[in-house]
Design an enzyme around this catalytic site. Structure first.
Site, mmCIF file in Angstrom:
data_model
loop_
_atom_site.group_PDB
_atom_site.id
_atom_site.type_symbol
_atom_site.label_atom_id
_atom_site.label_comp_id
_atom_site.label_asym_id
_atom_site.label_seq_id
_atom_site.Cartn_x
_atom_site.Cartn_y
_atom_site.Cartn_z
ATOM 1 N N LYS A 37 0.820 -1.213 0.000
ATOM 2 C CA LYS A 37 0.000 0.000 0.000
ATOM 3 C C LYS A 37 0.856 1.267 0.000
ATOM 4 O O LYS A 37 0.716 2.128 -0.874
ATOM 5 C CB LYS A 37 -0.875 -0.067 1.252
ATOM 6 C CG LYS A 37 -1.812 1.045 1.445
ATOM 7 C CD LYS A 37 -2.835 0.639 2.506
ATOM 8 C CE LYS A 37 -2.217 -0.021 3.726
ATOM 9 N NZ LYS A 37 -1.760 0.946 4.727
ATOM 10 N N THR A 38 1.742 1.347 0.959
ATOM 11 C CA THR A 38 2.583 2.540 1.045
ATOM 12 C C THR A 38 3.468 2.647 -0.191
ATOM 13 O O THR A 38 3.723 3.737 -0.701
ATOM 14 C CB THR A 38 3.465 2.486 2.311
ATOM 15 O OG1 THR A 38 2.641 2.132 3.405
ATOM 16 C CG2 THR A 38 4.096 3.829 2.575
ATOM 17 N N ASP A 226 -4.046 8.287 3.266
ATOM 18 C CA ASP A 226 -3.623 6.939 3.658
ATOM 19 C C ASP A 226 -4.506 6.470 4.815
ATOM 20 O O ASP A 226 -5.092 7.287 5.514
ATOM 21 C CB ASP A 226 -2.154 7.000 4.087
ATOM 22 C CG ASP A 226 -1.545 5.615 4.133
ATOM 23 O OD1 ASP A 226 -2.150 4.683 3.572
ATOM 24 O OD2 ASP A 226 -0.463 5.462 4.725
ATOM 25 N N GLU A 227 -4.576 5.173 5.042
ATOM 26 C CA GLU A 227 -5.369 4.620 6.146
ATOM 27 C C GLU A 227 -6.764 5.236 6.164
ATOM 28 O O GLU A 227 -7.265 5.661 7.216
ATOM 29 C CB GLU A 227 -4.674 4.882 7.497
ATOM 30 C CG GLU A 227 -3.245 4.443 7.580
ATOM 31 C CD GLU A 227 -3.070 2.935 7.719
ATOM 32 O OE1 GLU A 227 -4.056 2.185 7.514
ATOM 33 O OE2 GLU A 227 -1.941 2.512 8.014
ATOM 34 N N GLN A 257 -8.568 -3.367 8.712
ATOM 35 C CA GLN A 257 -7.564 -2.813 9.622
ATOM 36 C C GLN A 257 -8.056 -1.545 10.294
ATOM 37 O O GLN A 257 -7.260 -0.725 10.760
ATOM 38 C CB GLN A 257 -6.261 -2.546 8.870
ATOM 39 C CG GLN A 257 -5.571 -3.817 8.426
ATOM 40 C CD GLN A 257 -4.206 -3.559 7.828
ATOM 41 O OE1 GLN A 257 -3.286 -3.139 8.521
ATOM 42 N NE2 GLN A 257 -4.077 -3.773 6.536
ATOM 43 N N ARG A 616 1.504 -8.360 10.780
ATOM 44 C CA ARG A 616 2.797 -7.658 10.783
ATOM 45 C C ARG A 616 3.943 -8.640 10.575
ATOM 46 O O ARG A 616 5.059 -8.246 10.256
ATOM 47 C CB ARG A 616 3.056 -6.942 12.126
ATOM 48 C CG ARG A 616 2.087 -5.854 12.549
ATOM 49 C CD ARG A 616 1.869 -4.835 11.509
ATOM 50 N NE ARG A 616 0.673 -5.163 10.726
ATOM 51 C CZ ARG A 616 0.418 -4.683 9.522
ATOM 52 N NH1 ARG A 616 1.270 -3.877 8.946
ATOM 53 N NH2 ARG A 616 -0.681 -5.021 8.870
#
Length: 747
Positions: A37-38, A226-227, A257, A616
């Site tokens: 994503k990033t 983002d997010e 998330q 993670r």
DNA sequence: CATTGTAAAGTTTTT
DNA sequence: CTTTACAATG
């Protein structure tokens, strides 16, 4: 600068590449964990600048946390984007703070306004409750604070909240609205805002002021969020307002998330986006590049238990990898010991360094025991978060002076400044000054300064004060006058030094505090962090430093160069990845947290939080729980987290603690197996399958491992008993009867 | 007014 | 266990 820049689409799959090059119009990227994503967002920014000749100055990337913002900045820089610093990469709050600094007069804010944190906010709310004649006993200030905060995140002022309370016949909201009204007034009088205001007033400004809005549209042509699943209504509205006629807005998120609904985040924003931008392209990133298949399967199985969810399949090309390890330790201490031992083992056996490992937990309080275990075994660790630097008492005390120097209306910090070190000004005197100043139509600080000027001129006190108070107040006034004089002359770090000196803070800390060295260390660190940000103009530096201190909860001093174990909350872990992850405290009441267990929505959020933690991990995942955990110093037994049950057993391996005492491994094994299979968690009433033997003090008992001993204490524990036994070897132990396997010895 | 003592209460996660 | 709240004392 390289002459052969890396191809920005290299190593991307089709979906990712499409997300990068779809630069025109609204774009929604739904991205699972580990899907890059990033990477997509940063490459997209790089693509815009390098391939589409967009000025970096025209791009804004808003994130949710400072850490995410920093990560984004670093990665853009790594992509050889020319003038990468000109890209705005920061939190919503930072964005709004700047906006208000510049255009705040439009909503009645002087540009020197102060940002109040949650503690300041609570203090003001308590004051407001007194003004509104609301009883603190019946209405917990924190609850009121929550209602007001929620209202603000929905862009409601006190009038709006009052209306809504009436319509919905919500008594609590009605009370909160009354408090809110006074609270607004106090904030206004102090030229201050709280965190929620930053968003709300920025929205208000952009909504009401077309000029400002167009100004921002001219400035920012591309907006990325983002997010996105963690945005609240105010933030979403803000993003919409910032979107110019080209509608170049790109939002990235993963509903699975979403872990900030307690901060009023609203997943429905994703649906709203599709409604508000019907032309939006939607791109799904489902390929996971991070985790082994076992880890991914574990995560998928867990999250599948959530009812409110858009199903999404995570795919990986990775191999199954190592088994996910489950371990139940006897106590939190042994849980930590297990972690440390495992890490040492991994370090020796595999090529794994400390920096590859992270321990994640639900609440910050859990970190203490882990820290202890680390230092006991000489493991270097890095604690992320914890007690935040800028919120430490001594630091806040110093900052209080600075806030007042910048914003003379800031009565909250003025009061704080006065109360640091004993200056002979108590509540009564302060109240007298406040009342008198109010009557004179001057600020409290101005009142104090006038009092000290009168004293210097040998005049009688202009305010109704006792003679002793007169002297005390004027001394404080002199101090403030001196500091104001230095404010624009000295670099901020020097100013703080002088302040610590002149205000007698060091002497105060050394005389009062239990740990003065540490406190002073913090002050030196404060000075150092101020020095770091100095550019030359004391005025600008002070503004920037105070803004930084208000919005940044911690100093950015973690250096990744040092090889250390990371200790971090599950919330903060979002967006990070580690080869080896330990999640500790998988217990009912902790994860899921007891305060989130009464509604299904909250429970599902806890599950998402656990999901975030699991995803993670890249190679190895350990899920731990302690059979006994101390809360408020009192230790009690726990139930394993339901989340453990939700993971197919075939994915899990049960470890026995290397080097742990056999008896504990055995006992935990039985308790664990039993709890997984037969314990009914639906009701809190335990089965009366309790111990057949009822112990009493003085009994002689026998334990498999510890041998014979005498019961010295015995307490009921649900259907169980906690017995303290003094064994013949002289050892005193506290045991739970049903698991200790104690037998009464006739004698 | 400030310091001292005792009691009580409380801890999710972050801007 | 730790921090904060409140009361009593000097």
């Amino acid at each position: 600068m390289s002459t052969h820049p890396p191809d920005l689409l290299d190593g991307l799959n089709d979906a990712q590449a499409e997300a990068v090059i779809t630069t025109e119009g609204p774009l929604l990227i739904v991205a699972g964990p580990g899907s890059g994503k990033t990477r997509v967002v940063t490459h997209r920014i790089a693509y815009l600048v390098r391939e589409s000749s967009v000025s970096p100055y025209r791009i804004a990337a808003v994130t949710f946390t400072n850490k995410a913002a920093r990560e984004m900045r670093d990665r853009i820089q790594g992509l050889q984007v020319p003038d990468a610093d000109s890209v705005f990469a920061g939190t919503f709050h930072a964005f709004c703070a700047r906006l208000l600094r510049r255009y705040g007069e439009g909503v009645g804010l002087d540009s020197n306004y102060t940002i109040y944190d949650a503690d300041d906010q609570l203090g003001l709310i308590k004051q407001s409750m007194q003004l509104a004649d609301v009883d603190e006993k019946r209405n917990p200030p924190r609850a009121i604070q929550g209602v007001i905060s929620r209202a603000k995140s929905l862009l409601m002022d006190s009038v709006g909240l009052a209306k809504r309370a009436q319509i919905e016949d919500d008594f609590q909201a009605e009370i909160a609205a009354r408090v809110y009204h006074h609270y607004e007034e106090l904030l206004g009088r102090s030229n201050a805002v709280d965190f929620d205001d930053l968003l709300m007033r920025a929205v208000q400004l952009l909504q009401e002021n077309l000029d400002v809005r167009e100004d921002y549209h001219r400035r920012y042509h591309y907006l990325m969020v983002d997010e996105f699943q963690d945005t609240n209504i105010a933030q979403y509205r803000l993003a919409r307002l910032l979107t110019g006629p080209d509608q170049n807005i790109c939002v990235v998120g993963d509903p699975d998330q979403s872990i900030y609904s307690w901060r009023n985040a609203d997943i429905r924003n994703i649906l709203s986006f599709q409604q508000d931008y019907p032309d939006a392209r939607t791109i799904a990133l489902e390929q996971n590049y991070r985790s082994s298949r076992n880890i991914l399967d574990t995560a998928s199985a867990l999250i599948a238990n959530n009812g409110m969810r858009v199903e999404k399949e995570l795919v990986t090309e990775k191999t199954a990898g190592a088994d996910v390890v489950v371990h139940e330790a006897y106590s939190a201490v042994e849980e930590a010991e297990f972690v440390v031992k495992q890490i040492k083992d991994l370090k020796n056996r595999e090529k794994i360094s400390l920096g590859d490992c992270a321990v994640m937990y639900r609440i910050n309080a859990q970190s203490r025991i882990l820290e202890r275990a680390c230092s006991d075994h000489d493991l270097k660790y890095r604690l992320v978060g914890g007690t935040q630097f800028y919120r430490r008492r001594e630091v806040r005390d110093v900052l209080a002076f600075l806030f007042v120097l910048r914003n003379p209306q800031d009565d909250v910090n003025l009061e704080r400044a006065i109360k640091t070190s004993s200056r002979g000004i108590g509540d009564k005197t302060l109240q007298g000054i406040v009342r008198w100043s109010l009557g004179q139509h001057i600020t409290v600080l101005e009142g104090i300064k006038r009092i000290s000027l009168a004293k210097a001129a040998g005049l009688p006190c202009p305010a109704p004060l006792a003679s002793r108070a007169y002297t005390a107040v004027s001394r404080f006034g002199e101090l403030m006058i001196r500091m104001e004089d230095l404010r624009d002359k000295l670099p901020i770090s020097r100013l703080i030094k002088v302040l610590v000196d002149e205000a007698g803070l060091e002497a105060y800390i050394r005389s009062v505090d239990t740990n003065p060295e540490e406190r002073m260390e913090n002050l030196y660190e404060l000075i150092a962090s101020a020095e770091e940000k100095e550019t030359g103009s004391p005025e600008d530096d002070m503004r920037d430093f105070l803004e930084y201190a208000s919005l940044q909860s911690d100093v950015d001093t973690y250096d990744d160069t040092e090889d250390a174990l990371t200790l971090i909350t599950l919330h903060q872990a979002k967006g990070l990845e580690f080869p080896v992850v330990f999640i500790v405290g998988l217990e009912e009441g902790l994860l899921p947290h007891s305060r989130s267990m009464d509604s299904n929505e909250e429970l599902e959020e806890e599950r998402r939080l656990c999901y975030v933690g699991i995803t993670r991990a890249q190679e190895r995942l350990y899920l731990l729980r302690a059979f006994q955990r101390a809360m408020y110093g009192r230790s009690s037994s726990t139930l394993p987290s339901r989340f453990l049950d939700e993971i197919p057993q075939k994915l899990l391996t049960y470890a026995s603690a290397p080097g742990a005492r056999t008896v504990q491994t055995v006992s935990h094994r039985t308790s664990f197996d039993r709890s997984l299979t037969t314990w009914d968690r639906g009701s809190s009433v335990e089965e009366p399958a309790g111990p057949e033997y009822v112990p009493s003090v003085g009994d002689q008992v026998k334990h498999v491992k510890f041998g014979q001993g005498e019961v010295v204490q015995c307490e009921r524990w649900g259907s169980d008993y906690e017995v303290s036994v003094c064994f013949d070897g002289g050892e005193l132990r506290r045991l739970l009867l049903s698991f200790a396997g104690l037998e009464k010895v006739q004698g």
